[in-house]
Design a protein around this motif. Structure first.
Motif, PDB file in Angstrom:
ATOM      1  N   GLY A  95      -9.650 -18.629 -12.175  1.00 22.41           N
ATOM      2  CA  GLY A  95     -10.417 -17.712 -11.330  1.00 22.41           C
ATOM      3  C   GLY A  95     -10.770 -18.319  -9.988  1.00 22.41           C
ATOM      4  O   GLY A  95     -10.680 -17.651  -8.955  1.00 22.41           O
ATOM      5  N   GLU A  96     -11.167 -19.582  -9.983  1.00 20.47           N
ATOM      6  CA  GLU A  96     -11.491 -20.238  -8.711  1.00 20.47           C
ATOM      7  C   GLU A  96     -10.251 -20.350  -7.825  1.00 20.47           C
ATOM      8  O   GLU A  96     -10.328 -20.126  -6.611  1.00 20.47           O
ATOM      9  CB  GLU A  96     -12.083 -21.614  -8.975  1.00 20.47           C
ATOM     10  CG  GLU A  96     -13.511 -21.568  -9.478  1.00 20.47           C
ATOM     11  CD  GLU A  96     -14.057 -22.952  -9.775  1.00 20.47           C
ATOM     12  OE1 GLU A  96     -13.295 -23.943  -9.702  1.00 20.47           O
ATOM     13  OE2 GLU A  96     -15.259 -23.034 -10.078  1.00 20.47           O
ATOM     14  N   LYS A  97      -9.102 -20.678  -8.422  1.00 17.30           N
ATOM     15  CA  LYS A  97      -7.871 -20.788  -7.624  1.00 17.30           C
ATOM     16  C   LYS A  97      -7.463 -19.428  -7.081  1.00 17.30           C
ATOM     17  O   LYS A  97      -7.063 -19.318  -5.915  1.00 17.30           O
ATOM     18  CB  LYS A  97      -6.762 -21.407  -8.460  1.00 17.30           C
ATOM     19  CG  LYS A  97      -6.989 -22.874  -8.711  1.00 17.30           C
ATOM     20  CD  LYS A  97      -5.906 -23.492  -9.544  1.00 17.30           C
ATOM     21  CE  LYS A  97      -6.272 -24.964  -9.787  1.00 17.30           C
ATOM     22  NZ  LYS A  97      -5.367 -25.613 -10.700  1.00 17.30           N
ATOM     23  N   VAL A  98      -7.571 -18.401  -7.908  1.00 22.54           N
ATOM     24  CA  VAL A  98      -7.235 -17.050  -7.445  1.00 22.54           C
ATOM     25  C   VAL A  98      -8.178 -16.634  -6.321  1.00 22.54           C
ATOM     26  O   VAL A  98      -7.739 -16.052  -5.316  1.00 22.54           O
ATOM     27  CB  VAL A  98      -7.293 -16.053  -8.628  1.00 22.54           C
ATOM     28  CG1 VAL A  98      -7.277 -14.620  -8.148  1.00 22.54           C
ATOM     29  CG2 VAL A  98      -6.143 -16.305  -9.590  1.00 22.54           C
ATOM     30  N   LEU A  99      -9.466 -16.934  -6.470  1.00 19.85           N
ATOM     31  CA  LEU A  99     -10.420 -16.575  -5.415  1.00 19.85           C
ATOM     32  C   LEU A  99     -10.136 -17.337  -4.122  1.00 19.85           C
ATOM     33  O   LEU A  99     -10.300 -16.786  -3.030  1.00 19.85           O
ATOM     34  CB  LEU A  99     -11.848 -16.830  -5.892  1.00 19.85           C
ATOM     35  CG  LEU A  99     -12.361 -15.850  -6.942  1.00 19.85           C
ATOM     36  CD1 LEU A  99     -13.740 -16.270  -7.420  1.00 19.85           C
ATOM     37  CD2 LEU A  99     -12.395 -14.439  -6.397  1.00 19.85           C
ATOM     38  N   LYS A 100      -9.714 -18.590  -4.222  1.00 16.93           N
ATOM     39  CA  LYS A 100      -9.360 -19.346  -3.016  1.00 16.93           C
ATOM     40  C   LYS A 100      -8.161 -18.718  -2.323  1.00 16.93           C
ATOM     41  O   LYS A 100      -8.134 -18.584  -1.095  1.00 16.93           O
ATOM     42  CB  LYS A 100      -9.060 -20.803  -3.368  1.00 16.93           C
ATOM     43  CG  LYS A 100     -10.283 -21.634  -3.605  1.00 16.93           C
ATOM     44  CD  LYS A 100      -9.921 -23.073  -3.889  1.00 16.93           C
ATOM     45  CE  LYS A 100     -11.158 -23.897  -4.202  1.00 16.93           C
ATOM     46  NZ  LYS A 100     -10.836 -25.286  -4.528  1.00 16.93           N
ATOM     47  N   VAL A 101      -7.152 -18.318  -3.115  1.00 17.39           N
ATOM     48  CA  VAL A 101      -5.963 -17.683  -2.533  1.00 17.39           C
ATOM     49  C   VAL A 101      -6.345 -16.357  -1.885  1.00 17.39           C
ATOM     50  O   VAL A 101      -5.909 -16.050  -0.771  1.00 17.39           O
ATOM     51  CB  VAL A 101      -4.872 -17.489  -3.611  1.00 17.39           C
ATOM     52  CG1 VAL A 101      -3.765 -16.587  -3.125  1.00 17.39           C
ATOM     53  CG2 VAL A 101      -4.312 -18.838  -4.041  1.00 17.39           C
ATOM     54  N   ILE A 102      -7.174 -15.563  -2.570  1.00 13.44           N
ATOM     55  CA  ILE A 102      -7.610 -14.285  -2.003  1.00 13.44           C
ATOM     56  C   ILE A 102      -8.406 -14.514  -0.726  1.00 13.44           C
ATOM     57  O   ILE A 102      -8.231 -13.805   0.271  1.00 13.44           O
ATOM     58  CB  ILE A 102      -8.430 -13.493  -3.043  1.00 13.44           C
ATOM     59  CG1 ILE A 102      -7.512 -13.000  -4.155  1.00 13.44           C
ATOM     60  CG2 ILE A 102      -9.158 -12.324  -2.398  1.00 13.44           C
ATOM     61  CD1 ILE A 102      -8.239 -12.360  -5.314  1.00 13.44           C
ATOM     62  N   GLY A 103      -9.278 -15.527  -0.727  1.00  9.98           N
ATOM     63  CA  GLY A 103     -10.047 -15.848   0.479  1.00  9.98           C
ATOM     64  C   GLY A 103      -9.146 -16.234   1.636  1.00  9.98           C
ATOM     65  O   GLY A 103      -9.356 -15.810   2.771  1.00  9.98           O
ATOM     66  N   LEU A 105      -6.008 -15.323   2.018  1.00 13.07           N
ATOM     67  CA  LEU A 105      -5.286 -14.126   2.454  1.00 13.07           C
ATOM     68  C   LEU A 105      -6.169 -13.226   3.309  1.00 13.07           C
ATOM     69  O   LEU A 105      -5.713 -12.685   4.317  1.00 13.07           O
ATOM     70  CB  LEU A 105      -4.764 -13.356   1.236  1.00 13.07           C
ATOM     71  CG  LEU A 105      -3.591 -13.978   0.501  1.00 13.07           C
ATOM     72  CD1 LEU A 105      -3.269 -13.185  -0.761  1.00 13.07           C
ATOM     73  CD2 LEU A 105      -2.373 -14.061   1.396  1.00 13.07           C
ATOM     74  N   VAL A 106      -7.414 -13.093   2.929  1.00 13.77           N
ATOM     75  CA  VAL A 106      -8.344 -12.278   3.724  1.00 13.77           C
ATOM     76  C   VAL A 106      -8.543 -12.905   5.102  1.00 13.77           C
ATOM     77  O   VAL A 106      -8.544 -12.206   6.123  1.00 13.77           O
ATOM     78  CB  VAL A 106      -9.686 -12.102   2.979  1.00 13.77           C
ATOM     79  CG1 VAL A 106     -10.760 -11.555   3.892  1.00 13.77           C
ATOM     80  CG2 VAL A 106      -9.501 -11.210   1.768  1.00 13.77           C
ATOM     81  N   MET A 107      -8.704 -14.221   5.142  1.00 12.80           N
ATOM     82  CA  MET A 107      -8.868 -14.895   6.438  1.00 12.80           C
ATOM     83  C   MET A 107      -7.616 -14.752   7.297  1.00 12.80           C
ATOM     84  O   MET A 107      -7.706 -14.548   8.507  1.00 12.80           O
ATOM     85  CB  MET A 107      -9.214 -16.368   6.227  1.00 12.80           C
ATOM     86  CG  MET A 107     -10.614 -16.589   5.690  1.00 12.80           C
ATOM     87  SD  MET A 107     -11.919 -15.820   6.673  1.00 12.80           S
ATOM     88  CE  MET A 107     -11.797 -16.751   8.169  1.00 12.80           C
ATOM     89  N   LEU A 108      -6.429 -14.842   6.679  1.00 12.33           N
ATOM     90  CA  LEU A 108      -5.184 -14.650   7.419  1.00 12.33           C
ATOM     91  C   LEU A 108      -5.101 -13.233   7.963  1.00 12.33           C
ATOM     92  O   LEU A 108      -4.744 -13.029   9.129  1.00 12.33           O
ATOM     93  CB  LEU A 108      -3.986 -14.952   6.516  1.00 12.33           C
ATOM     94  CG  LEU A 108      -2.607 -14.723   7.136  1.00 12.33           C
ATOM     95  CD1 LEU A 108      -2.373 -15.718   8.268  1.00 12.33           C
ATOM     96  CD2 LEU A 108      -1.529 -14.851   6.076  1.00 12.33           C
ATOM     97  N   LEU A 109      -5.461 -12.259   7.144  1.00 10.08           N
ATOM     98  CA  LEU A 109      -5.433 -10.875   7.586  1.00 10.08           C
ATOM     99  C   LEU A 109      -6.418 -10.644   8.731  1.00 10.08           C
ATOM    100  O   LEU A 109      -6.082  -9.993   9.734  1.00 10.08           O
ATOM    101  CB  LEU A 109      -5.762  -9.956   6.412  1.00 10.08           C
ATOM    102  CG  LEU A 109      -5.692  -8.467   6.674  1.00 10.08           C
ATOM    103  CD1 LEU A 109      -4.272  -8.042   6.993  1.00 10.08           C
ATOM    104  CD2 LEU A 109      -6.204  -7.700   5.470  1.00 10.08           C
ATOM    105  N   LEU A 110      -7.627 -11.194   8.614  1.00 10.18           N
ATOM    106  CA  LEU A 110      -8.601 -11.067   9.700  1.00 10.18           C
ATOM    107  C   LEU A 110      -8.119 -11.754  10.977  1.00 10.18           C
ATOM    108  O   LEU A 110      -8.320 -11.247  12.078  1.00 10.18           O
ATOM    109  CB  LEU A 110      -9.948 -11.640   9.270  1.00 10.18           C
ATOM    110  CG  LEU A 110     -10.762 -10.787   8.313  1.00 10.18           C
ATOM    111  CD1 LEU A 110     -11.997 -11.547   7.854  1.00 10.18           C
ATOM    112  CD2 LEU A 110     -11.155  -9.485   8.964  1.00 10.18           C
TER     113      LEU A 110
END
Length: 168
Positions: A95-103, A105-110
């Motif tokens: 879960g922590e690794k998935v959340l880091k990847v999602i974070g 991706l969100v930062m890249l999108l922003l």
């Protein structure tokens, strides 16, 4: 209730305990994303246990006609314990690794979305800022002049009113 029914009920309560542990791990992951204060954690835990109590009551009411039996409580807490010892470390790590990847991706999108605005700011930010400061200084001077003009007009108006009120 026959043995087969009690076994299926035991399995249902065991899975309920595993589900409760999974939900609590979700709460723990949420706390790692957005750190909470001590009071917020206490309130969340209280709401969690109230929801768990209602869920257990509902399962016992539906499946066992509201009878609380010791082996069902053992199954629920045993499911939580099994999940906590066997699956929770794996779920939290993934879960922590998935959340880091999602974070990321969100930062890249922003970053992709905001880059044109950043470039516009870099190109026009300083000139516009200088213009705004210049206008601010000029408007302050104009306002001060207007203040003096209003004071003069107010004094003239008072003098005219006194003249009109004077008796002949």
């Amino acid at each position: 209730m026959d043995i087969q029914g009690q076994g299926s009920l035991f399995l249902c309560c065991l899975l309920l305990g595993v589900g409760m542990g999974l939900v609590y791990d979700g709460m723990r992951l949420a706390r790692r994303i957005l750190p909470h204060g001590v009071w917020a954690v206490q309130i969340e835990d209280g709401l969690y246990w109230a929801a768990v109590a209602l869920g257990v009551f509902e399962v016992l009411l539906q499946e066992n006609h509201g009878e609380v039996r010791f082996f069902l409580l053992v199954a629920i807490f045993g499911g939580m314990g099994l999940y906590g010892t066997l699956a929770s470390p794996l779920v939290m790590g993934v879960g922590e690794k998935v959340l880091k990847v999602i974070g990321r991706l969100v930062m890249l999108l922003l970053t992709i979305i905001l880059t044109p605005f950043r470039l516009l700011y870099l190109a026009f930010g300083r000139p516009v800022g200088n213009f705004v400061r210049f206008c601010g200084r000029k408007s302050k001077k104009h306002l001060q002049l207007c203040k003096v003009y209003v004071k003069i007009k107010k004094d003239t108006l008072r003098r005219d009113i006194r003249f009109l009120r004077r008796k002949p």
